[in-house]
Each structure stands twice: as C-alpha cells, then as structure tokens.
Motif scaffolding. Structure first.
Motif, PDB file in Angstrom:
ATOM      1  N   ASP A 310       0.746  -1.218   0.119  1.00 37.55           N
ATOM      2  CA  ASP A 310       0.362  -0.408   0.379  1.00 37.55           C
ATOM      3  C   ASP A 310       1.215   1.143  -0.303  1.00 37.55           C
ATOM      4  OD1 ASP A 310      -2.229   1.175  -0.028  1.00 37.55           O
ATOM      5  OD2 ASP A 310      -2.701   1.180   1.692  1.00 37.55           O
ATOM      6  N   TRP A 337      -4.672   4.516  -8.918  1.00 38.77           N
ATOM      7  CA  TRP A 337      -3.748   3.472  -7.350  1.00 38.77           C
ATOM      8  C   TRP A 337      -2.742   4.463  -7.971  1.00 38.77           C
ATOM      9  CZ3 TRP A 337      -5.369  -1.875 -10.011  1.00 38.77           C
ATOM     10  CH2 TRP A 337      -6.494  -2.100  -9.690  1.00 38.77           C
ATOM     11  N   ARG A 362       0.594  12.064  -2.450  1.00 34.57           N
ATOM     12  CA  ARG A 362      -0.646  10.875  -2.568  1.00 34.57           C
ATOM     13  C   ARG A 362      -0.903  10.114  -1.793  1.00 34.57           C
ATOM     14  NH1 ARG A 362      -3.004   7.274  -5.921  1.00 34.57           N
ATOM     15  NH2 ARG A 362      -2.806   8.629  -7.981  1.00 34.57           N
ATOM     16  N   ALA A 363      -1.861  10.333  -1.451  1.00 35.10           N
ATOM     17  CA  ALA A 363      -3.118   9.039  -0.782  1.00 35.10           C
ATOM     18  C   ALA A 363      -2.241   6.809  -1.262  1.00 35.10           C
ATOM     19  CB  ALA A 363      -4.676   8.837  -0.928  1.00 35.10           C
ATOM     20  N   PRO A 364      -2.324   6.366  -0.889  1.00 31.49           N
ATOM     21  CA  PRO A 364      -1.868   5.350  -0.672  1.00 31.49           C
ATOM     22  C   PRO A 364      -2.861   4.375  -2.213  1.00 31.49           C
ATOM     23  CG  PRO A 364      -2.171   5.020   0.878  1.00 31.49           C
ATOM     24  CD  PRO A 364      -2.060   6.421   1.133  1.00 31.49           C
ATOM     25  N   SER A 366      -4.933   1.981  -1.038  1.00 30.23           N
ATOM     26  CA  SER A 366      -5.982   1.900  -0.870  1.00 30.23           C
ATOM     27  C   SER A 366      -7.257   2.809  -0.288  1.00 30.23           C
ATOM     28  CB  SER A 366      -6.007   1.032   0.749  1.00 30.23           C
ATOM     29  OG  SER A 366      -5.063   2.343   1.671  1.00 30.23           O
ATOM     30  N   THR A 367      -6.481   3.748  -1.174  1.00 32.51           N
ATOM     31  CA  THR A 367      -7.800   4.658  -0.344  1.00 32.51           C
ATOM     32  C   THR A 367      -8.821   5.146  -1.964  1.00 32.51           C
ATOM     33  OG1 THR A 367      -5.950   6.482  -0.740  1.00 32.51           O
ATOM     34  CG2 THR A 367      -6.258   6.298   1.024  1.00 32.51           C
ATOM     35  N   ALA A 368      -8.286   4.171  -2.607  1.00 30.83           N
ATOM     36  CA  ALA A 368      -8.879   4.320  -4.511  1.00 30.83           C
ATOM     37  C   ALA A 368     -10.417   3.608  -4.353  1.00 30.83           C
ATOM     38  CB  ALA A 368      -8.184   3.738  -5.095  1.00 30.83           C
ATOM     39  N   VAL A 369     -11.240   4.110  -4.386  1.00 29.12           N
ATOM     40  CA  VAL A 369     -12.734   4.008  -4.791  1.00 29.12           C
ATOM     41  C   VAL A 369     -12.726   2.348  -4.593  1.00 29.12           C
ATOM     42  CG1 VAL A 369     -14.782   4.143  -5.859  1.00 29.12           C
ATOM     43  CG2 VAL A 369     -13.881   5.933  -5.022  1.00 29.12           C
ATOM     44  N   ARG A 371     -10.810  -0.534  -5.209  1.00 32.42           N
ATOM     45  CA  ARG A 371      -9.453  -0.900  -4.494  1.00 32.42           C
ATOM     46  C   ARG A 371      -8.153  -2.799  -5.251  1.00 32.42           C
ATOM     47  NH1 ARG A 371      -9.727  -1.488   1.908  1.00 32.42           N
ATOM     48  NH2 ARG A 371     -10.668   0.915   2.077  1.00 32.42           N
TER      49      ARG A 371
END
Length: 406
Positions: A310, A337, A362-364, A366-369, A371
């Motif tokens: 992640d 991602w 950037r967010a990891p 796992s935060t995407a709509v 996964r």
C-alpha cells in the motif's frame, strides 16, 4: 482431492530478461507449499541469479543455461562460448530430463506457451500423454494487442494452445485488463481461462526485519535493472541539483544493469549525501515495506509489491521492446492507484521534481474507490485443488471402466 495427498508440481520460467518470471514463479510455489502440506514444487529456471533467492522447504529449482533478450526483442546465448541454438538444445535436454525425473501431476508454465524457441513443447506433450494437468500462467498484461497477435502468429501458438493446456490463469482481475484481447481464441480455450487477481507479496515470517537501509526513504527501483539506466540517471539528475535535499533516497540498481551503466550511476551518486545505492537484494519485499514511497518502472512484481504494501508510487514505464509496463501503469493510474510519468518528461528535472512532490502528497492505493484485487494466491491454490480433483475423478472413472471391461 484430499489436501494431504502427495503430488508434484513442475513450473517453467524461461527467464531471458530481468527477474519477473522467476520471482512470480517463486511466489506461486511458496503459496502452494504453504497450502498443501505434501506438495513438492520444482521450478525450471533460466535465471543466472536463481541461487541468490531463498526457497521454502519442498521448493527447489532446476537451473538451465541462460539466454538473454536484447533490446530489439531478439535472443542470444548467455554464454560467450555457445550459440543460441546450442543453448536452446542444452536447455531442452535439461527440461526433458527434469520432466521425466519429476513426473509431475501439475505443470504451470509462465508466460511462454511453448517455452523459449519451443523448448518446452516436447516435455509438455509427453507429460500430457501421461495424464499431467497443465496450466499456462499469464501476466495481467502481455503486450499491446496488435504486437501480441503478431508474436503468437509468428510462433504458431494457437496450433497448440487447445491441446496443450487444461486451463489458462491470468494473474490479475478481469476488470483490470484482458491480456488476450487481441487474439481470436476458440471457445474451448476461452472457457478454460480464469482470472486470479494480482499476486500479493508478504514479508518474511519474522516480519519487517531490521535492515541496513532504515525506513522512510523514497525507493527508486528498476527490477532486474537491465533497462533501468534512464530512470536512475533521471532521478539522480533531480537529486544532484539540490531539489530534494529534504528527502532520503534508496536506489536498487538490479543485477542485470551493465557494468558500464552501474559504474556511471555509482560515480554520479558518489558524495550525494541523501542517496544510498544497493546493487541487488533478494528480499525486495522488505525494502518496499520500509519505503515512504516508490519510484519504479511498473514491472509486474514491483507493481504487486506496491499494491501489497500500500505504497504511494510514481511509475515511469518502458515502452520497448514491449508496451506491457506502459499499459499496466496507465491502467493503474485510471483506477487512481498510482501516478505515471513518461521517461522523456522525467529527463526534465523540473517535471520530475513536480511529479515527486505530487507523489509525496499522494494517498495510498487502498484509498481508491476500487481497491486492487490482491487475492490471486488464494485463488491459485483453490484452482489447483479443483484441477487435481478433476484429475482424481477422471482416474477413478478410467479405472472403473477398465475393471468393467475385464
């Protein structure tokens, strides 16, 4: 199938460029021996560095002579004293000997349906005649559809696919990409195709082991390193201009970077306080797990490690001789991602710096709509069990019919 039944698995990994095929095969082999208490797995590998990797109990390897893939897509012998034809003849003989000696119940071939220069074809045909169950395992992305179609036509793959393989496993989710979209497959082959999801990576059982590299660094990796020079040089260009002094970087060059390129990168990095270089480390999972973020080329294994641990990632993919990395990277970007930058833009230090700054914010994944589906190893174990069940049932039916005819 009784999960405690003994059976043998033979895996084939042609390994002509980089580390991807070997590392993927090793990951699957370790999952199989973890799931099945009495399985024994042998990996046929052409990698010259296979001995550098640790293997679990009940997993071993058969090393065959190396062959190298050149930047134009052609192949040469890994030995300066042998021709490519001689190398293939030697490899085929060792494959045949291993197949006869091991006599596996399950065969898993990585990526090349007939093997390099058809070297796996005779062994596959004999093992099929003996009743072995055979699987072709494919990456989530192979190449651009038109290039794969031309390659498979040139190699006459479709002449053998239906008769050689009981199933095709695609090591990715169906929603991500169809690597065979450009091939007009017969219905019999389509019905045997299974999407497994991506293959997750894990740390050694001891957890995140203490390492010499610390943690919190930005990892710059090019997999095997054979085509990683431009990425490494571009990243060093940014760092040497003093634009990233607040960050620490760990470069993993890879075992297949040329001596000249390796020397140049090491010379350019000499004296740069926030850069550390590593030639090669067989436990890249630990290095990725300890990173703050990853800059790489988006080979299959690096991609799976980024998703498994992640990590925010910036991918700068190659586009030749295959477009595989570029397709994977941009598709992953569409899912939210990763970030992607082309190599020409990366050669501009200001554009590369801007991409690094975005990466740090950037967010990891796992935060995407949506996964990433990382359940591939569990599905492979389940699929193996189903295939071996069918094999056992077929053997029982055949024995019953033989008895009835007496």
């Amino acid at each position: 199938m009784d999960p405690f039944d003994k059976f043998k698995v033979l895996m084939y990994s042609h390994d002509t460029f980089g580390l991807g095929h070997l590392r993927r095969s090793r990951t699957i082999a370790h999952a199989l021996v973890s799931h099945f208490p009495n399985v024994e797995v042998s990996i046929i590998s052409g990698s010259p560095v296979v001995s550098a990797y640790p293997f679990e109990d009940r997993v071993d390897y058969v090393q065959i002579p190396a062959a190298h893939k050149l930047s134009d897509g052609s192949y040469v012998s890994g030995s300066t004293t042998s021709t490519f034809d001689d190398t293939i003849s030697r490899r085929e003989a060792l494959i045949d000997e291993a197949a006869d000696r091991i006599d596996p119940q399950l065969v898993i071939v990585d990526k090349e349906p007939l093997g390099l220069a058809r070297e796996m074809l005779p062994a596959l045909q004999r093992l099929k005649e003996r009743g072995a169950t055979t699987v072709l395992g494919l990456r989530d992305v192979l190449d651009a559809p038109e290039l794969l179609r031309e390659e498979w036509a040139r190699k006459h793959i479709l002449d053998h696919l239906e008769t050689l393989y009981d199933e095709i496993w695609i090591y990715g989710p169906g929603s991500f990409y169809n690597p065979l979209a450009g091939i007009d497959l017969p219905e019999a082959v389509l019905s045997r195709t299974r999407y497994t999801g991506f293959l997750p990576r894990a740390l050694p059982e001891t957890g995140v082991a203490p390492n010499d590299y610390g943690s919190g660094y930005v990892l710059v990796t090019a997999g095997g390193g054979g085509d990683g020079y431009e990425l490494m040089a571009a990243a060093l260009n940014v760092i040497k201009q003093g634009l990233c002094d607040h960050l620490s970087f760990l470069f993993v060059l890879g075992p297949f970077m040329t001596d000249g390129q390796r020397f140049e990168i090491m010379a350019r990095a000499s004296g740069v306080a926030n850069v550390r270089l590593v030639d090669f480390d067989a436990n890249l999972e630990v290095i990725v797990a300890n990173a703050r973020a990853v800059i790489g080329m988006c080979g299959y294994n690096t991609f799976c490690e980024v998703m498994s641990f992640d990590k925010p990632a910036l991918f700068i993919p190659r586009t030749a001789p295959r477009r595989e990395q570029s397709i994977r990277a941009h598709r992953a970007e569409e899912f939210g991602w990763v970030d992607v930058l082309d190599i020409e833009s990366a050669k501009n230090p200001h554009r590369f710096l801007a991409a690094i700054n975005r990466l740090l914010e950037r967010a990891p994944p796992s935060t995407a709509v949506a996964r990433p589906d990382m359940d591939g190893l569990n599905r492979i174990c389940a699929l193996s069990e189903i295939l071996l069940d069918h094999r056992t049932d077929a053997a029982t039916v055949a024995a019953t019919l033989r008895a009835a005819s007496l």
